[in-house]
Design an enzyme around this catalytic site. Structure first.
Site, short mmCIF file in Angstrom:
data_model
loop_
_atom_site.label_atom_id
_atom_site.label_comp_id
_atom_site.label_asym_id
_atom_site.label_seq_id
_atom_site.Cartn_x
_atom_site.Cartn_y
_atom_site.Cartn_z
N CYS A 136 -5.68 8.97 29.04
CA CYS A 136 -5.02 9.05 30.35
C CYS A 136 -3.52 9.30 30.18
O CYS A 136 -2.76 8.37 29.89
CB CYS A 136 -5.28 7.77 31.14
N CYS A 139 -1.30 7.47 32.66
CA CYS A 139 -1.15 6.04 32.36
C CYS A 139 -0.21 5.81 31.18
O CYS A 139 0.62 4.91 31.20
CB CYS A 139 -2.49 5.42 32.00
N ASP A 140 -0.35 6.61 30.13
CA ASP A 140 0.26 6.26 28.85
C ASP A 140 1.32 7.23 28.35
O ASP A 140 1.98 6.94 27.34
CB ASP A 140 -0.84 6.13 27.78
C1 LIG Z 1 -7.74 3.22 28.23
C2 LIG Z 1 -7.38 3.32 29.71
C3 LIG Z 1 -6.09 3.05 30.10
C4 LIG Z 1 -5.76 3.12 31.45
N1 LIG Z 1 -4.49 2.80 31.84
C5 LIG Z 1 -4.17 2.82 33.14
C6 LIG Z 1 -2.86 2.46 33.56
O1 LIG Z 1 -2.00 2.14 32.74
N2 LIG Z 1 -2.62 2.50 34.90
C7 LIG Z 1 -3.55 2.88 35.83
O2 LIG Z 1 -3.26 2.85 37.02
N3 LIG Z 1 -4.79 3.22 35.45
C8 LIG Z 1 -5.12 3.22 34.14
N4 LIG Z 1 -6.37 3.60 33.74
C9 LIG Z 1 -7.32 4.04 34.77
C10 LIG Z 1 -7.90 2.83 35.51
O3 LIG Z 1 -8.39 1.91 34.57
C11 LIG Z 1 -9.00 3.28 36.46
O4 LIG Z 1 -8.49 4.23 37.37
C12 LIG Z 1 -9.54 2.09 37.26
O5 LIG Z 1 -9.96 1.05 36.40
C13 LIG Z 1 -10.71 2.50 38.13
O6 LIG Z 1 -11.12 1.37 38.81
P1 LIG Z 1 -12.55 1.24 39.49
O7 LIG Z 1 -12.52 -0.04 40.21
O8 LIG Z 1 -12.88 2.46 40.22
O9 LIG Z 1 -13.60 1.17 38.30
P2 LIG Z 1 -13.65 0.70 36.79
O10 LIG Z 1 -12.39 0.07 36.32
O11 LIG Z 1 -14.17 1.88 36.05
O12 LIG Z 1 -14.76 -0.43 36.85
C14 LIG Z 1 -16.09 -0.13 37.11
C15 LIG Z 1 -16.86 -1.41 37.25
O13 LIG Z 1 -18.18 -1.12 37.67
C16 LIG Z 1 -19.08 -1.95 36.98
N5 LIG Z 1 -20.39 -1.33 37.02
C17 LIG Z 1 -20.77 -0.10 36.61
N6 LIG Z 1 -22.08 0.09 36.81
C18 LIG Z 1 -22.55 -1.05 37.37
C19 LIG Z 1 -23.84 -1.50 37.79
N7 LIG Z 1 -24.90 -0.72 37.68
N8 LIG Z 1 -23.96 -2.74 38.29
C20 LIG Z 1 -22.88 -3.55 38.43
N9 LIG Z 1 -21.64 -3.17 38.07
C21 LIG Z 1 -21.48 -1.95 37.52
C22 LIG Z 1 -18.47 -2.07 35.58
O14 LIG Z 1 -18.97 -3.22 34.92
C23 LIG Z 1 -17.00 -2.20 35.94
O15 LIG Z 1 -16.71 -3.55 36.20
C24 LIG Z 1 -6.74 3.52 32.40
C25 LIG Z 1 -8.04 3.81 32.00
C26 LIG Z 1 -8.37 3.71 30.66
C27 LIG Z 1 -9.78 4.01 30.21
#
Ligand SMILES: Cc1cc2nc3c(=O)[nH]c(=O)nc-3n(C[C@H](O)[C@H](O)[C@H](O)COP(=O)(O)OP(=O)(O)OC[C@H]3O[C@@H](n4cnc5c(N)ncnc54)[C@H](O)[C@@H]3O)c2cc1C
Length: 317
Positions: A136, A139-140
């Protein structure tokens, strides 16, 4: 017989979108149940420094997610460690089967299952994730001011990330397996004209090289796909930009999707193609993919679920 739990709002996923939906749905007295899935806390638990979450100039990803979980729980969300394995959206209440055997029924569902960056699958890539290896740039990228960086990939994501990273890096090497890009022409033109970017054609990453103490990247090794010759490129950051995959397994055959599987929502809304099913966060977002935008969508989804349930009144359409 399977244990059955009914809730007005079932939130599936425990990233920023899910926990924020929990805060809002709880404060609307909807007594939501949130099922965490395999990765409690979501993608941010796999990173270290987060510098773009408002209110914290710097916070560790796992700490931020524990704060969100605590906040959501304190507002009244029932948070359950379980995995939803299937979701029947053909009639209300909607029915979710889970890995534990519990059956969840819900008047409204908020899907917040997020997305996954695609990785190359190298051992050294795994080792340096969060310590020089990232998926990302938004992000980084900021951490690599004045440093040399490598970007892996040849599609729109890779080209966009490489261009964005020139705002920080002294040099960006784009490593691609072919000698032509799969990106839009306009992006390719910008990339070719950018003096900070050097493409390395016909190469694939074979190893990330770095120091142990402190853990950090110092170079990558790339192999020529035809000759097998290895080139070592010094760098501090490696951005793997080979695409993202939304975690849409529960709904991909039922809900409308677009842009490679992202759940489609109505404009300015989290409403999906099925009334009562809302989608928030990276699951729907092929564009921004940030914690703060996911949290914003989690808020919208809870407010929209509340309105949906209020309009439903006595449960009839
Ligand atoms: C390495 C890395 C660094 C990042 N750094 C940043 C940063 O510095 N700043 C920033 O703003 N963003 C950052 N991001 C992006 C950010 O993490 C994502 O945009 C954000 O987490 C998305 O949130 P979300 O709630 O949509 O889902 P996610 O964080 O993807 O969470 C998905 C959730 O769904 C759950 N899930 C999936 N399938 C099921 C199921 N069948 N049953 C029950 N639960 C399920 C998983 O367990 C998880 O808890 C980074 C991403 C990565 C990979």
């Amino acid at each position: 017989m399977a244990d059955t739990r009914h809730t007005k709002v079932l939130i599936i996923g425990s990233g920023p979108a899910g926990y924020t939906a929990g805060v809002y749905a709880s404060r609307a007295m909807l007594e939501p149940i949130l099922v965490q899935g395999m990765e409690p806390g979501g993608q941010l638990t796999t990173t270290t420094d987060v510098e773009n979450w408002p209110g914290h100039s710097e916070i560790q990803g796992p700490d931020l997610m524990i704060n969100m979980e605590t906040h959501s729980r304190a507002m009244g969300t029932e948070i359950i460690s379980d995995l939803i394995t299937s979701l029947d959206m053909t009639k209300r209440p909607f029915t979710a089967q889970s890995d534990s055997g519990t059956v969840y029924t819900a008047d409204a569902v908020i899907l917040a299952t997020g997305a996954r960056a695609k990785w190359l699958g190298l051992e050294s890539e795994e080792k340096f994730k969060g310590f020089g290896v990232s998926a990302c740039a938004t992000c980084d990228g900021f951490f690599y001011r004045g440093q040399e960086i490598v970007v892996i990939g040849g599609g729109n994501t890779a080209v966009e990330e490489a261009l964005f990273l020139t705002n920080f890096a002294s040099k960006v090497t784009l490593i691609h397996r072919r000698d032509e890009l799969r990106s839009e022409k306009i992006l390719e033109d910008r990339l070719m004209k950018n003096e900070k970017i050097t493409p390395l054609w016909f190469h694939e990453l074979v190893e990330v090289v770095g120091d142990e103490n402190p853990l950090g990247v110092t170079a990558v090794r790339a192999k020529h796909v035809e000759t097998g010759e290895i080139t070592e490129i010094p760098c501090k950051g490696v951005f793997v930009a080979i695409g993202h995959a939304p975690a849409n397994e529960l709904v991909k055959d039922t809900l409308e999707t677009h842009m490679g599987g992202y759940v489609k929502t109505a404009p300015d809304s989290t409403a999906t193609s099925i009334p009562g099913i809302f989608a928030a966060g990276d699951l729907t977002d092929h564009k921004y993919r940030q914690a703060v935008t996911s949290a914003g969508m989690g808020c919208m989804a809870a407010l929209e679920a509340e309105r949906f349930l209020a309009e439903l009144g006595d449960g009839t359409e």
